[in-house]
Design a protein around this motif. Structure first.
Motif, short mmCIF file in Angstrom:
data_model
loop_
_atom_site.label_atom_id
_atom_site.label_comp_id
_atom_site.label_asym_id
_atom_site.label_seq_id
_atom_site.Cartn_x
_atom_site.Cartn_y
_atom_site.Cartn_z
N UNK A 1 40.70 -16.94 -28.00
CA UNK A 1 42.18 -16.70 -28.67
C UNK A 1 42.46 -17.40 -29.95
N UNK A 2 42.15 -18.75 -29.97
CA UNK A 2 42.52 -19.57 -31.15
C UNK A 2 42.12 -19.24 -32.39
N UNK A 3 40.66 -18.52 -32.43
CA UNK A 3 40.06 -18.32 -33.64
C UNK A 3 39.86 -17.06 -34.16
N UNK A 4 40.94 -15.98 -33.60
CA UNK A 4 40.70 -14.73 -33.92
C UNK A 4 41.39 -14.46 -35.38
N UNK A 5 42.45 -15.30 -35.85
CA UNK A 5 42.88 -15.05 -37.12
C UNK A 5 42.53 -16.22 -38.07
N UNK A 6 42.43 -15.76 -39.41
CA UNK A 6 42.27 -16.74 -40.44
C UNK A 6 42.99 -16.40 -41.77
N UNK B 1 48.07 -17.36 -36.07
CA UNK B 1 47.32 -18.30 -35.44
C UNK B 1 47.96 -19.52 -34.72
N UNK B 2 49.05 -19.69 -35.14
CA UNK B 2 50.03 -20.71 -34.20
C UNK B 2 50.11 -20.10 -32.80
N UNK B 3 50.72 -18.99 -32.80
CA UNK B 3 50.66 -18.22 -31.75
C UNK B 3 49.32 -18.04 -30.54
N UNK B 4 48.59 -17.75 -31.24
CA UNK B 4 47.19 -17.58 -30.47
C UNK B 4 46.73 -19.32 -30.21
N UNK C 1 46.81 -20.18 -21.50
CA UNK C 1 45.72 -19.78 -20.69
C UNK C 1 44.69 -20.45 -20.22
N UNK C 2 44.12 -21.47 -21.12
CA UNK C 2 43.09 -22.34 -20.41
C UNK C 2 43.40 -23.21 -19.62
#
Length: 133
Positions: free
Chosen positions: A61-66, A74-77, A84-85
């Motif tokens: 989830x966290x590193x889907x966007x750059x 990025x913040x939303x992810x 979720x974790x």
């Protein structure tokens, strides 16, 4: 090697980190198996998986966007990944305590803690992903 985006910031080498953490989990689980028996070995394995599986979800989830243009995504992810974790950790601990008997609680929690510490030091041991080559 971590992949660089157009801004020059590299994505962390998540696969490499998970491989290293998987090796640590295998070693710790085998150590518990050898020193304290089958129940401790399985409990240690489960404790490590309770850490790794939710952490894998977070990483996806966290590193889907750059890139700077994706800052809101990025913040939303990151927030979604962290939520979720935590939920996955709670569900997995509940499942283990409900369905796995006998259980070596000390091996379960100690391995979870070892995996947490391993997660903190893995980037330091394998090299920083922010260094430019």
């Amino acid at each position: 090697m971590a992949k660089a985006n157009s801004s020059g910031i590299r994505r962390p080498p998540i696969a490499k980190w998970f491989l290293a953490e998987g090796v640590v989990l295998a070693v710790v689980s085998l150590a518990f198996l050898g020193l304290r028996g089958q129940v401790a070995g399985l409990s240690a394995l489960l404790g490590g998986l309770i850490f790794l599986l939710p952490h894998g979800y977070f990483a996806l989830k966290a590193f889907r966007y750059t890139g700077a243009r994706s800052a809101r995504k990025i913040m939303s992810s990151f927030y979604q990944g962290e939520a979720g974790k935590l939920i996955l950790c709670a569900i997995l601990f509940t499942m283990v305590f409900k369905w796995i008997q006998p259980l070596d609680v000390a091996a379960l929690f100690l391995t979870f803690a070892i995996m947490l510490i391993t997660n903190w030091i893995t980037p330091l041991l394998l090299g920083s992903y922010t260094q430019q080559s």
